[in-house]
Design an enzyme around this catalytic site. Structure first.
Site, PDB file in Angstrom:
ATOM      1  CE  LYS A 114      -4.116  -1.974   2.106  1.00 24.27           C
ATOM      2  NZ  LYS A 114      -4.957  -2.024   3.311  1.00 24.27           N
ATOM      3  CE  LYS A 197      -8.822  -9.333  -4.469  1.00 24.71           C
ATOM      4  NZ  LYS A 197      -9.430  -9.226  -3.191  1.00 24.71           N
ATOM      5  CE  LYS A 200     -11.477  -0.660  -2.679  1.00 26.87           C
ATOM      6  NZ  LYS A 200     -11.426  -1.888  -1.880  1.00 26.87           N
TER       7      LYS A 200
HETATM    8  P1  ADP Z   1     -11.320  -5.161  -3.341  1.00 24.17           P
HETATM    9  O1  ADP Z   1     -10.474  -6.379  -3.588  1.00 24.17           O
HETATM   10  O2  ADP Z   1     -12.291  -4.879  -4.408  1.00 24.17           O
HETATM   11  O3  ADP Z   1     -10.461  -3.981  -2.973  1.00 24.17           O
HETATM   12  P2  ADP Z   1     -11.708  -5.426  -0.544  1.00 24.17           P
HETATM   13  O4  ADP Z   1     -10.273  -5.693  -0.437  1.00 24.17           O
HETATM   14  O5  ADP Z   1     -12.243  -4.140   0.012  1.00 24.17           O
HETATM   15  O6  ADP Z   1     -12.172  -5.524  -2.058  1.00 24.17           O
HETATM   16  O7  ADP Z   1     -12.463  -6.653   0.087  1.00 24.17           O
HETATM   17  C1  ADP Z   1     -13.575  -6.608   0.933  1.00 24.17           C
HETATM   18  C2  ADP Z   1     -13.982  -8.034   1.233  1.00 24.17           C
HETATM   19  O8  ADP Z   1     -14.406  -8.690   0.035  1.00 24.17           O
HETATM   20  C3  ADP Z   1     -12.849  -8.890   1.778  1.00 24.17           C
HETATM   21  O9  ADP Z   1     -13.383  -9.758   2.756  1.00 24.17           O
HETATM   22  C4  ADP Z   1     -12.375  -9.671   0.582  1.00 24.17           C
HETATM   23  O10 ADP Z   1     -11.796 -10.913   0.936  1.00 24.17           O
HETATM   24  C5  ADP Z   1     -13.637  -9.860  -0.213  1.00 24.17           C
HETATM   25  N1  ADP Z   1     -13.346  -9.910  -1.637  1.00 24.17           N
HETATM   26  C6  ADP Z   1     -12.882  -8.898  -2.393  1.00 24.17           C
HETATM   27  N2  ADP Z   1     -12.740  -9.265  -3.661  1.00 24.17           N
HETATM   28  C7  ADP Z   1     -13.122 -10.568  -3.734  1.00 24.17           C
HETATM   29  C8  ADP Z   1     -13.204 -11.527  -4.788  1.00 24.17           C
HETATM   30  N3  ADP Z   1     -12.876 -11.200  -6.034  1.00 24.17           N
HETATM   31  N4  ADP Z   1     -13.647 -12.764  -4.519  1.00 24.17           N
HETATM   32  C9  ADP Z   1     -13.991 -13.092  -3.249  1.00 24.17           C
HETATM   33  N5  ADP Z   1     -13.941 -12.254  -2.214  1.00 24.17           N
HETATM   34  C10 ADP Z   1     -13.509 -10.986  -2.429  1.00 24.17           C
HETATM   35 NA    NA Z   2      -8.291  -5.855  -1.683  1.00 25.47          NA
END
Ligand code: ADP
Ligand code: NA
Length: 330
Positions: A114, A197, A200
Site C-alpha cells: 500500500k 480476482k 474495485k
Molecule cells: P477489493 O479487492 O475490491 O479492494 P476489498 O479488499 O475491500 O475488495 O475486500 C472486501 C472483502 O471482500 C474482503 O473480505 C475480501 O476478501 C472480499 N473480496 C474482495 N474481492 C473478492 C473476490 N474477487 N472474490 C472473493 N472475495 C472478495
Molecule cells: Na483488496
C-alpha cells in the site's frame, strides 16, 4: 450467549460493493448471524489511512451500511455499527501501539504494497499502524473467530502475538482469536480477465459486477464475460478459468452445486449458461438495489439502526477498554 463470537469489518468504498465482495465475504456475514454472536462493522477509521474526501467518506460509509442491510445483515440478529461511533477502537489501539514492536509492525506485508502506491511523503503513519488498529478492533470484542481470507492470515497472527504478550505482561485480559478460514467463501475473478480476482481497482468496469449496477448492465457484463474457445462446460480453473468463474458465481449465488450445474449445461453450450446466470444475477441485483435505495431514502431509519448498533458495541468495548486501562496502570 454461548455461541462463538465473530468479528468482521469492511471498508467503505466509493460506489458500491461488487459481486466478489458479496459472494466472498458479505454472504458469509449473513450466514454466520445465527450460528455466531456476530459483530459487523464498517471500518471508517481504517478508511482515512489513505487520502479521503470528507463528504465522500460520509456518503460511502452510509452507502456501505445500507448495502450490508440490503444484503441481509440483520441488526436484530447481529451487532452492526460504524467503527468511528465507538471511540474505544482508537483508545485501545493506542495501548496496542505501545505493546507492538516496531520490527514486528514493519514485517506486515500489506503496508509495503500500500505504501508503494502512496509514495514516501504520501504514506501516513496511520497506514503503518493500521494492523494495530485492527488488533484493537478484534480484541475489544473478545472475538473468538475472525473470518479471513488467506491474505489476511498475517493480521490474525500479529493479533494473537500481541494479545498473548499483553496477557503475559499484565494478566489475562484478552481472548486469543482464531482465524476462521471461510471454506465456503468463493473467490470470484474478473469477468474480462479471469486470471485476476474481481476487484474495485480493476482496469475496466466491464470485468466487475457492481451490486448497484443497473440490472441490464449487470446482465450484459455476464453475457460478455471472457471464456475460452471450446464448448465444454466443465469446472477447471487452470484450463478454463472463465467458465469456472461463471460456474462459481452461479453456484454461490443460487446454492446449487457446481457438479449439478455442469450436468445441467453439459450439452447446452456457453450461451445458455451465460443467459441463465445473467438472469440469476439480475434477479438478485434488482431487489438488492431497491432495498439499498430504501435505506438511503430514509436516513432517520439508517441513523437509528447504526446508533442502536453502536450502543450494543460500546457496551462490550467499554468494558474491555476499562479492564485494559486498569491493567496498564491508568
Ligand atoms: P477489493 O479487492 O475490491 O479492494 P476489498 O479488499 O475491500 O475488495 O475486500 C472486501 C472483502 O471482500 C474482503 O473480505 C475480501 O476478501 C472480499 N473480496 C474482495 N474481492 C473478492 C473476490 N474477487 N472474490 C472473493 N472475495 C472478495
Ligand atoms: Na483488496
Amino acid at each position: 450467549d454461548r455461541r462463538p463470537r465473530v468479528l468482521s469489518g469492511i471498508q467503505p468504498t466509493a460506489g458500491s460493493f461488487h459481486l466478489g465482495n458479496y459472494l466472498g465475504a458479505l454472504r458469509q456475514w449473513v450466514n454466520l448471524q445465527d450460528s455466531h454472536d456476530a459483530f459487523y462493522m464498517v471500518v471508517d477509521l481504517h478508511a482515512i489511512t489513505i487520502p479521503q474526501d470528507p463528504a465522500e467518506l460520509r456518503a460511502s460509509t452510509r452507502l456501505a451500511a445500507a448495502q450490508l442491510l440490503a444484503a441481509g445483515v440483520d441488526p436484530d440478529r447481529c451487532t452492526l455499527f460504524l467503527q468511528s461511533h465507538v471511540p474505544e477502537h482508537a483508545q485501545l489501539a493506542w495501548v496496542m501501539n505501545c505493546v507492538t514492536g516496531f520490527g514486528e509492525a514493519s514485517r506486515m506485508t500489506q503496508f509495503k504494497d500500500k505504501s508503494a502506491k502512496q509514495g514516501t511523503e504520501g504514506t501516513t503513519v496511520g497506514l503503518f499502524t493500521y494492523p494495530i488498529l485492527q488488533i484493537a478492533d478484534i480484541l475489544l470484542y473478545h472475538a473468538n473467530q475472525v473470518p479471513v481470507g488467506e491474505d489476511q492470515r498475517q493480521h490474525i497472527e500479529i493479533t494473537r502475538d500481541v494479545a498473548e504478550r499483553f496477557n503475559a505482561r499484565f494478566g489475562r485480559t484478552f481472548t486469543i482469536p482464531e482465524p476462521y478460514i471461510l471454506k465456503e467463501a468463493a473467490k470470484i475473478y474478473d469477468l474480462q480477465d479471469p486470471t485476476v480476482k474481481m476487484s474495485k481497482s480493476a482496469s475496466s468496469p466491464k470485468g466487475i459486477v457492481s451490486l448497484l449496477d443497473e440490472p441490464k448492465a449487470a446482465a450484459k457484463k455476464i453475457k460478455s464475460a471472457v471464456t475460452d474457445t471450446g464448448t465444454e462446460i466443465r469446472y477447471d480453473p487452470e484450463h478454463k478459468p472463465g467458465i469456472s468463474n461463471l460456474l462459481t458465481i452461479y453456484s454461490t449465488l443460487t446454492d446449487e452445486s457446481v457438479p449439478v450445474l455442469e450436468q445441467r449445461y453439459a450439452d447446452k453450450g456457453y450461451g445458455a449458461l451465460k443467459t441463465d446466470l445473467a438472469e440469476a444475477v439480475t434477479e438478485w441485483v434488482e431487489p438488492f438495489r431497491a432495498r439499498t435505495q430504501q435505506y438511503l431514502d430514509d436516513p432517520e431509519t439508517l441513523d437509528a439502526v447504526l446508533a442502536k448498533g453502536a450502543d450494543k458495541a460500546r457496551a462490550v468495548a467499554a468494558e474491555t477498554l476499562a479492564e485494559a486501562y486498569d491493567r496498564v496502570g491508568f
